[in-house]
Design a protein around this motif. Structure first.
Motif, PDB file in Angstrom:
ATOM      1  N   HIS A 196       0.850  -1.189   0.000  1.00  0.00           N
ATOM      2  CA  HIS A 196       0.000   0.000   0.000  1.00  0.00           C
ATOM      3  C   HIS A 196       0.885   1.238   0.000  1.00  0.00           C
ATOM      4  O   HIS A 196       2.073   1.174   0.322  1.00  0.00           O
ATOM      5  CB  HIS A 196      -0.921  -0.001   1.221  1.00  0.00           C
ATOM      6  N   ALA A 197       0.306   2.384  -0.354  1.00  0.00           N
ATOM      7  CA  ALA A 197       1.059   3.640  -0.436  1.00  0.00           C
ATOM      8  C   ALA A 197       1.783   3.935   0.879  1.00  0.00           C
ATOM      9  O   ALA A 197       2.922   4.396   0.878  1.00  0.00           O
ATOM     10  CB  ALA A 197       0.127   4.791  -0.791  1.00  0.00           C
ATOM     11  N   ASP A 198       1.114   3.661   2.003  1.00  0.00           N
ATOM     12  CA  ASP A 198       1.709   3.864   3.326  1.00  0.00           C
ATOM     13  C   ASP A 198       1.433   2.602   4.149  1.00  0.00           C
ATOM     14  O   ASP A 198       0.364   2.472   4.743  1.00  0.00           O
ATOM     15  CB  ASP A 198       1.107   5.095   3.999  1.00  0.00           C
ATOM     16  N   PRO A 199       2.372   1.669   4.182  1.00  0.00           N
ATOM     17  CA  PRO A 199       2.131   0.407   4.899  1.00  0.00           C
ATOM     18  C   PRO A 199       1.778   0.590   6.385  1.00  0.00           C
ATOM     19  O   PRO A 199       1.120  -0.271   6.963  1.00  0.00           O
ATOM     20  CB  PRO A 199       3.456  -0.349   4.750  1.00  0.00           C
ATOM     21  N   PRO A 229      -2.470   1.085   6.267  1.00  0.00           N
ATOM     22  CA  PRO A 229      -3.012   0.318   5.144  1.00  0.00           C
ATOM     23  C   PRO A 229      -4.442   0.727   4.814  1.00  0.00           C
ATOM     24  O   PRO A 229      -5.250   0.991   5.698  1.00  0.00           O
ATOM     25  CB  PRO A 229      -2.935  -1.126   5.622  1.00  0.00           C
ATOM     26  N   GLY A 230      -4.714   0.807   3.509  1.00  0.00           N
ATOM     27  CA  GLY A 230      -6.048   1.167   3.049  1.00  0.00           C
ATOM     28  C   GLY A 230      -6.263   2.656   2.868  1.00  0.00           C
ATOM     29  O   GLY A 230      -7.301   3.069   2.379  1.00  0.00           O
ATOM     30  N   LYS A 272     -13.215  -9.361   8.538  1.00  0.00           N
ATOM     31  CA  LYS A 272     -14.651  -9.359   8.244  1.00  0.00           C
ATOM     32  C   LYS A 272     -14.930  -8.692   6.900  1.00  0.00           C
ATOM     33  O   LYS A 272     -15.718  -9.199   6.102  1.00  0.00           O
ATOM     34  CB  LYS A 272     -15.435  -8.621   9.328  1.00  0.00           C
ATOM     35  N   TRP A 273     -14.293  -7.559   6.637  1.00  0.00           N
ATOM     36  CA  TRP A 273     -14.578  -6.788   5.436  1.00  0.00           C
ATOM     37  C   TRP A 273     -13.713  -7.190   4.257  1.00  0.00           C
ATOM     38  O   TRP A 273     -13.950  -6.755   3.138  1.00  0.00           O
ATOM     39  CB  TRP A 273     -14.476  -5.293   5.734  1.00  0.00           C
ATOM     40  N   GLY A 274     -12.693  -8.011   4.486  1.00  0.00           N
ATOM     41  CA  GLY A 274     -11.886  -8.554   3.390  1.00  0.00           C
ATOM     42  C   GLY A 274     -10.902  -7.594   2.770  1.00  0.00           C
ATOM     43  O   GLY A 274     -10.236  -7.940   1.800  1.00  0.00           O
ATOM     44  N   SER A 275     -10.805  -6.395   3.320  1.00  0.00           N
ATOM     45  CA  SER A 275      -9.967  -5.372   2.704  1.00  0.00           C
ATOM     46  C   SER A 275      -9.638  -4.283   3.711  1.00  0.00           C
ATOM     47  O   SER A 275     -10.514  -3.823   4.454  1.00  0.00           O
ATOM     48  CB  SER A 275     -10.733  -4.756   1.525  1.00  0.00           C
ATOM     49  N   TRP A 276      -8.388  -3.871   3.705  1.00  0.00           N
ATOM     50  CA  TRP A 276      -7.996  -2.715   4.514  1.00  0.00           C
ATOM     51  C   TRP A 276      -8.721  -1.465   4.022  1.00  0.00           C
ATOM     52  O   TRP A 276      -9.143  -0.618   4.800  1.00  0.00           O
ATOM     53  CB  TRP A 276      -6.490  -2.495   4.443  1.00  0.00           C
ATOM     54  N   ARG A 277      -8.851  -1.327   2.705  1.00  0.00           N
ATOM     55  CA  ARG A 277      -9.475  -0.137   2.139  1.00  0.00           C
ATOM     56  C   ARG A 277     -10.927  -0.030   2.567  1.00  0.00           C
ATOM     57  O   ARG A 277     -11.382   1.038   3.001  1.00  0.00           O
ATOM     58  CB  ARG A 277      -9.370  -0.142   0.599  1.00  0.00           C
TER      59      ARG A 277
END
Length: 146
Positions: free
Chosen positions: A46-49, A52-53, A95-100
């Motif tokens: 990710h742009a900023d580990p 994340p997201g 739960k949401w499957g994504s950091w974003r």
């Protein structure tokens, strides 16, 4: 950046947010976005580990991420909880499957809590409306408008 383009969808705005009677986002409504964010790159890409997201330039005021043995995700903190005690909403990456998606939901929850109380006739959407369109990626919406 490591994750999908954000969908253009009224439910991801303060004006169109779908909430429970307690003012928290309705999980069942937002589950529809999980498939859109599937296949996200690992946080290291990710742009900023460390965040994340989060896209470059996005604010994380009132939000914090967590990672521990039980999980990881984003937390929205209520700026002035009605009870006077701390109030937060946790959005798990598992739960949401994504950091974003976890970040988007935490940010939306914080934005909702940061709004001044509205008169009953002016309150944000509180139930799913048949008129709410499905999620559309921003690029597709821009192409359709052109």
């Amino acid at each position: 950046v490591g994750f999908a383009e954000d969908p253009v969808d009224l439910r991801l705005t303060v004006e169109g947010a779908v909430c429970t009677g307690e003012g928290k986002l309705c999980s069942a409504t937002y589950a529809a976005f999980v498939s859109h964010f599937r296949g996200e790159a690992p946080p290291e890409q990710h742009a900023d580990p460390a965040r994340p997201g989060v896209r470059p330039g996005e604010s994380v005021v009132g939000l914090r991420s967590w990672r521990d043995a039980k999980g990881a995700g984003w937390i929205a903190n209520h700026p002035s909880p009605p009870s006077g005690k701390s109030l937060s909403a946790w959005y798990s990456m598992r739960k949401w499957g994504s950091w974003r998606l976890a970040f988007i939901l935490a940010r939306l929850q914080r934005q909702l809590w940061s709004q001044p109380p509205a008169a009953p006739a002016e309150s944000p959407a509180s139930s799913v409306s048949a008129s709410v369109p499905p999620a559309v990626p921003a690029a597709a919406a821009a192409a359709a408008a052109a």
